[in-house]
Design a protein around this motif. Structure first.
Motif, mmCIF file in Angstrom:
data_model
loop_
_atom_site.group_PDB
_atom_site.id
_atom_site.type_symbol
_atom_site.label_atom_id
_atom_site.label_comp_id
_atom_site.label_asym_id
_atom_site.label_seq_id
_atom_site.Cartn_x
_atom_site.Cartn_y
_atom_site.Cartn_z
ATOM 1 N N GLY A 393 0.764 -1.179 0.166
ATOM 2 C CA GLY A 393 0.153 0.082 0.048
ATOM 3 C C GLY A 393 0.963 1.230 -0.016
ATOM 4 O O GLY A 393 1.961 1.259 0.634
ATOM 5 N N ALA A 396 -1.062 7.090 3.135
ATOM 6 C CA ALA A 396 -0.501 7.884 4.098
ATOM 7 C C ALA A 396 0.614 7.036 4.843
ATOM 8 O O ALA A 396 1.630 7.525 5.214
ATOM 9 C CB ALA A 396 -1.342 8.489 4.865
ATOM 10 N N GLU A 416 1.494 -1.771 -4.630
ATOM 11 C CA GLU A 416 0.283 -0.761 -4.679
ATOM 12 C C GLU A 416 -0.796 -1.550 -5.659
ATOM 13 O O GLU A 416 -0.499 -1.873 -6.993
ATOM 14 C CB GLU A 416 0.267 0.711 -5.132
ATOM 15 C CG GLU A 416 -0.914 1.411 -5.355
ATOM 16 C CD GLU A 416 -1.643 1.361 -4.184
ATOM 17 O OE1 GLU A 416 -1.212 1.824 -2.979
ATOM 18 O OE2 GLU A 416 -3.109 1.072 -4.574
ATOM 19 N N GLY A 418 -3.633 -0.191 -6.512
ATOM 20 C CA GLY A 418 -4.103 0.516 -7.443
ATOM 21 C C GLY A 418 -3.394 1.127 -8.648
ATOM 22 O O GLY A 418 -2.037 0.565 -8.719
ATOM 23 N N TYR A 438 -10.463 5.597 -7.182
ATOM 24 C CA TYR A 438 -10.955 5.286 -5.897
ATOM 25 C C TYR A 438 -11.342 3.641 -5.855
ATOM 26 O O TYR A 438 -11.552 2.903 -6.952
ATOM 27 C CB TYR A 438 -12.531 5.903 -5.902
ATOM 28 C CG TYR A 438 -12.342 7.330 -5.212
ATOM 29 C CD1 TYR A 438 -12.780 7.247 -3.836
ATOM 30 C CD2 TYR A 438 -12.134 8.507 -6.026
ATOM 31 C CE1 TYR A 438 -12.867 9.001 -3.314
ATOM 32 C CE2 TYR A 438 -12.366 9.759 -5.717
ATOM 33 C CZ TYR A 438 -12.312 9.982 -4.381
ATOM 34 O OH TYR A 438 -12.435 11.335 -3.791
ATOM 35 N N GLY A 456 -9.066 5.945 -1.387
ATOM 36 C CA GLY A 456 -8.480 5.833 -2.634
ATOM 37 C C GLY A 456 -7.691 4.756 -3.046
ATOM 38 O O GLY A 456 -7.598 3.759 -2.026
ATOM 39 N N GLY A 461 -2.597 6.459 -2.629
ATOM 40 C CA GLY A 461 -3.450 6.047 -1.955
ATOM 41 C C GLY A 461 -4.891 7.301 -1.680
ATOM 42 O O GLY A 461 -4.749 7.766 -2.483
ATOM 43 N N THR A 463 -4.461 9.674 -0.227
ATOM 44 C CA THR A 463 -4.005 11.066 -0.051
ATOM 45 C C THR A 463 -3.966 11.591 -1.549
ATOM 46 O O THR A 463 -4.067 12.942 -1.737
ATOM 47 C CB THR A 463 -2.643 11.323 0.322
ATOM 48 O OG1 THR A 463 -1.608 10.539 -0.537
ATOM 49 C CG2 THR A 463 -2.163 10.527 1.590
ATOM 50 N N GLY A 631 -8.571 -2.573 4.043
ATOM 51 C CA GLY A 631 -7.567 -3.541 3.182
ATOM 52 C C GLY A 631 -6.598 -4.465 3.953
ATOM 53 O O GLY A 631 -6.198 -5.517 4.056
ATOM 54 N N GLY A 810 -15.159 9.056 4.781
ATOM 55 C CA GLY A 810 -13.926 8.956 4.019
ATOM 56 C C GLY A 810 -12.791 8.490 5.008
ATOM 57 O O GLY A 810 -11.514 8.664 4.461
ATOM 58 N N ASP A 843 -0.561 1.851 9.326
ATOM 59 C CA ASP A 843 -1.691 2.607 8.532
ATOM 60 C C ASP A 843 -2.790 3.001 9.549
ATOM 61 O O ASP A 843 -2.842 3.023 10.875
ATOM 62 C CB ASP A 843 -2.149 2.003 7.439
ATOM 63 C CG ASP A 843 -2.888 0.579 7.879
ATOM 64 O OD1 ASP A 843 -3.074 0.420 8.904
ATOM 65 O OD2 ASP A 843 -2.893 -0.132 6.745
ATOM 66 N N GLN A 856 -5.538 12.136 8.404
ATOM 67 C CA GLN A 856 -4.226 11.484 7.870
ATOM 68 C C GLN A 856 -2.982 11.883 8.487
ATOM 69 O O GLN A 856 -1.998 11.244 8.416
ATOM 70 C CB GLN A 856 -4.321 12.297 6.407
ATOM 71 C CG GLN A 856 -4.414 13.622 6.398
ATOM 72 C CD GLN A 856 -3.629 14.457 5.000
ATOM 73 O OE1 GLN A 856 -3.343 13.469 4.177
ATOM 74 N NE2 GLN A 856 -3.514 15.672 5.037
#
Ligand SMILES: Cc1cc2nc3c(=O)[nH]c(=O)nc-3n(C[C@H](O)[C@H](O)[C@H](O)COP(=O)(O)OP(=O)(O)OC[C@H]3O[C@@H](n4cnc5c(N)ncnc54)[C@H](O)[C@@H]3O)c2cc1C
Ligand code: SF4
Length: 871
Positions: A393, A396, A416, A418, A438, A456, A461, A463, A631, A810, A843, A856
């Motif tokens: 990941g 942040a 990652e 994404g 997202y 995200g 992520g 951020t 996650g 969020g 995290d 964050q």
């Protein structure tokens, strides 16, 4: 003069009335003809029922359908045009037409052969010995006529293939039942020979099954080709058109329903949501739901009827059984989300709502030169990778940790899930950005679909898409975290403070008094003053954020294209590579870690899957899970790690609900820094306020009202402002492995949290009225607006029902709590999972409880702090 569409309908009705008459005549005649054939009577009737049913169904569909029909007289809503009439047929459509022609010919031949055979063999004898002749003639003729009729105008009548298949599906069962129960010793005279009835019947069963397979395939291919479908099925697509036609309701609708559906189809193709199938199922359910009430499918209903149906069944869902109510709500939520996305993302709607995209606001926009970032594409990754430290990941937690570990001399590999979306790719297209940036394309929801959880999913992520607002963790929360009777986190407060300072300096966290503020900030501050909330009671003012030089485009939640948001994507990861070398900080995108490998208190690495499905095994000395509040727990759970630890438990949120206020004059709250101001009660009230307004799609999804109310509210989009109330919830949510794969979030807000929310909303409502709001609206399942402060007391009752008020977050936190006690937490004060010496979690999932303020900075501060212990 009849309109062209109506003429088609009338012809269809006549054809079907003819078929129906034919069939009805057969039914009336059958008992006389077959009076003696008592043993076979049930089959006789079953066979007769087939064409009868077919005729009835077709007639019934025609009566209520409006395929390519113009507006009905007196109808406020133009009927849906289910098919673009223009253009030549596509290849699959031509193929479907051929299938229908062949089928029609087959059945016409069958009908003719049955008549001729009966005549050649002596009518009376044939009928007496084989009472199915007449039924075969009628059934075959009905099917032949229908096939031919559809084939004559495939575009206008393809939807009739559905009923045809539905009824035809009965036929093989009738044949099988005949073979099982009827007298099959008889023979049929065919060209002088006597053929046993059994192989003939079996032959028909096989032909029937083949037809039931081929016809839907041909029809599906034709629909998909006609609409250019790559994701949605034809029925789902038609349901979407039908929903768009009535959910967006008002004069001068800017985008036809057909185009709304096309927009959504394009959008859905780009979303990589793990539960995206749910949206297809929901649309299909919307399409088929009217059948349960004795109506045709949704897209076949005349718009007025469809609207009434939606109002009755969806807006006021059945209260019993609860599952039906719940499923109904899911269906309408999904439908509404999709429709508004397709409608308000279309720029043709913007002039009417008074929205001007930033690129056309005529304001100069400075752009910070982007720092260089090297991300390895999935295609360049082999089957095996090696690393000193693997970080799962790049948000942040993961990115700050990567920077700090690299600084301490470790080689890190960040994996990652994404994609790597570069800042220059960020656009003003909300829906496109949702799909690319997202988790589940902003559609991640709790297992019961009542609560939206935004996260995200891209390099950087959350951020990359967040508002960059920075709050230090409140002291009273840290006290509770460290309290041995509560969470027993064992944090070194001095060291944590130093870490927070370091992160603030690194990311240039600063008060946003030089940014272009949200245009509604003036009203918000005036309201705070006028409502008698002294600065001692409410600290209302400009936020601190890791933003420098904001030009006020208002697109923070879809990525800052100007490089002013100092996110992990923009600053931390590029700086890590610049300061310590791209070889020491490697990043692989589109790489989902599926499992942590190892045993006996040690992990040896991870198994990941690259976009495209290729597996990759990564060996590592240390593994850090920084996959975010949902996650990380899910990854631990699916890896079977921490079975005796409370993994996934204690999940909590800053639960948000906005109040939308109409000022009756132009505000343009969409312009300016998206969250430029906040309000924090001086004593711990359990909530904070945040000024917040969105570009059109996100705002439409949060805009109260249904049908015309929603439409009219959106027409006043530029006269409204919104402020969110955030409540730090209890830790009663939980992450689980879903039966269907992926993570399930179980959550029902507690009554205590809902009461806190209600208090916050009422205080906020008074502030907005004091600022001059004409009316204030709460986002609920129904429609609740307040015209004066005196009415705000109603919120108590409205907010008490979590099914009724729309809630979301969020800011998910927790799930792998930090605690010295393995019964209360998953990781110890050194951030290592209890019982493991080379596996850590870093995290927002490590929070023992929710912060209430934005998380964050605390996440990043904890990551900095953890790095000193893990390095
Ligand atoms: C719209 C929005 C606005 C927000 N605004 C603010 C704000 O103004 N201020 C604030 O303080 N906070 C804000 N937040 C919240 C804040 O961004 C998060 O709390 C913070 O980023 C959490 O950090 P994290 O490292 O825990 O998770 P994330 O930043 O979410 O990062 C987790 C990363 O892990 C990846 N991942 C997950 N599973 C896997 C896997 N199996 N394999 C590989 N990668 C995986 C994800 O794709 C993601 O990139 C906002 C969040 C959202 C969504
Ligand atoms: S409003 Fe947000 S996205 Fe726009 S420039 Fe400012 S920080 Fe960037």
């Amino acid at each position: 003069m009849a309109q062209p569409g109506r003429r088609g309908l009338q012809t269809g009705l006549r054809v079907l009335a003819g078929v129906l008459l034919l069939v009805a005549a057969g039914v009336v005649a059958s008992p006389f003809i077959w009076a003696h054939a008592f043993r076979e009577l049930p089959f006789v009737h079953a066979t007769v029922a087939l064409p009868l049913l077919l005729g009835l169904l077709a007639l019934w569909s025609a009566g209520s359908a409006s395929p390519s029909v113009g507006s009905w007289p007196g109808d406020r809503h133009p009927a849906v045009r289910l098919a673009p009439a223009e253009g030549t047929l596509t290849k699959p459509e031509r193929r479907a037409r051929l299938v229908l022609v062949v089928l029609g010919a087959l059945f016409a031949g069958d009908a003719a052969a049955s008549v001729v055979g009966a005549l050649l063999n002596g009518t009376h004898d044939a009928f007496a010995r084989w009472p199915f002749v007449l039924c075969t003639v009628l059934g075959a003729a009905a099917i032949a006529v229908l096939c031919g009729w559809i084939a004559l105008d495939l575009r206008g009548r393809l939807q009739w293939v559905g009923p045809l298949i539905g009824v035809y599906a009965v036929k093989p069962f009738v044949g099988l039942a005949f073979l099982a129960f009827a007298d099959t010793d008889r023979t049929l005279p065919i060209f002088g020979a006597h053929v046993s009835v059994v192989p003939v019947q079996w032959g028909w069963v096989i032909v029937d099954v083949a037809i039931i397979v081929v016809l839907p395939l041909a029809s599906r291919a034709a629909w998909r080709a006609r609409y250019g479908l790559g994701f949605l099925g034809a029925n789902e697509y038609r349901a979407l058109i039908a929903l768009a036609d009535v959910l967006v309701a008002g004069p001068d609708e800017g985008v036809p329903a057909q185009d709304v559906a096309a927009n959504v189809e394009t959008y859905m193709r780009s979303v990589r949501a793990h539960r995206v199938w749910v949206y297809r199922v929901a649309l299909l359910a919307a399409q088929l739901r009217p059948l349960l009430s004795g109506w045709p499918v949704l897209s076949q209903l005349e718009p007025v009827t469809r609207r009434a149906f939606l109002e009755r069944h969806f807006l006021f869902p059945p209260s019993w059984p609860p599952l039906l109510k719940h499923l109904t709500q899911v269906v309408i939520r999904v439908g509404q989300q999709l429709v508004f996305s397709g409608y308000y993302n279309d720029r043709r709607t913007w002039p009417a709502i008074g929205y001007v995209p930033f690129s056309e606001r005529g304001r100069p926009a400075t752009r910070s030169p982007p720092l260089k970032l090297k991300v390895t594409p999935a295609a360049e990754v082999g089957e095996r990778l090696e690393a000193d430290v693997v970080i799962v990941g790049s948000g942040a937690g993961g990115s700050i940790l990567a920077y700090e570990l690299a600084k301490a001399g470790r080689d890190v590999l960040v994996l990652e899930r994404g994609s790597y979306v570069q800042p220059h790719e960020f656009s003003e297209n909300e829906v496109d950005m949702f799909g690319r940036l997202y988790r589940d394309g902003i559609m991640q929801q709790t297992a019961d679909f009542r609560f939206t959880v935004l996260q995200g999913e891209c390099v950087g992520g959350s951020t990359t898409v967040n508002n960059a607002v920075c709050f230090r963790p409140p002291e009273h929360v840290l006290d509770r975290w460290n309290d041995p009777r509560l969470h027993d986190a064992g944090l070194d407060r001095g060291a944590l403070n130093a870490s927070l300072d370091a992160v603030e300096a690194f990311l240039r966290v600063q008060p946003q008094d030089r940014a272009v503020p949200n245009r509604s900030a003036t009203e918000y501050l005036a309201g705070a003053r006028a409502s008698g909330m002294s600065p001692d009671a409410l600290a209302a003012g400009v936020v601190r954020a890791n933003i420098d030089g904001c030009v006020g485009c208002g697109y923070c939640n879809i990525g800052c294209a100007y490089g002013h948001k100092l996110s992990m994507l923009d600053v931390t990861l590029p700086r890590a590579q610049a300061d310590f070398g791209a070889g020491r900080v490697r990043i692989v995108a589109d790489c989902e870690v599926e499992k942590l490998l190892g045993r006996g208190g040690r992990v040896s690495g991870v198994r990941a899957r690259l976009d495209g499905g290729r597996a990759v095994k990564v060996s590592a000395n240390d593994v850090v899970v920084s996959a975010g509040a949902v996650g990380s727990s899910y990854l631990l759970l699916r890896s079977g790690i921490g079975r005796r630890l409370p993994v996934g438990r204690g999940l909590c949120f800053n639960m948000g609900a906005p109040l939308t206020a109409d000022f009756g004059r132009k505000l343009d709250a969409y312009d300016g820094l998206q969250i430029s101001h906040a309000g924090v009660p001086r004593i711990d009230a359990g909530y904070v306020f945040e000024l917040w307004f969105n570009p059109p799609v996100a705002q439409a999804l949060n805009m109260p009202g249904w049908f015309e109310q929603h439409f009219e509210n959106m027409l006043r989009y530029d006269q409204m402002m919104a402020v969110g109330v955030l409540v730090g919830t209890e830790g009663n949510a939980r992450v689980r492995r879903a039966l269907t794969g992926g993570a399930d979030i179980d959550y029902v807000p507690t009554q205590g949290d809902l009461r806190t929310l209600s208090r916050g909303l009422q205080t906020l409502g008074s502030l907005l009225f004091a600022a001059g709001a004409e009316r204030v609206m709460l986002n609920t399942w129904g429609y609740d607006e307040f015209r004066s402060p005196d009415e705000l007391g109603r919120i108590d009752a409205l907010a008490a029902d979590p099914d009724y008020i729309s809630l979301g977050t969020g800011h998910p936190q927790g799930g792998n709590a930090l605690s010295q006690d393995p019964r209360r937490g998953v990781i110890g004060p050194d951030f290592r999972v209890h019982g493991y010496d080379n596996l850590a979690v870093v995290d927002a999932s490590v929070f023992p409880s929710s912060l209430t303020v934005n998380p964050q900075l605390t996440t990043m501060g904890l990551a900095h702090y953890a790095a000193q212990r893990l390095a």
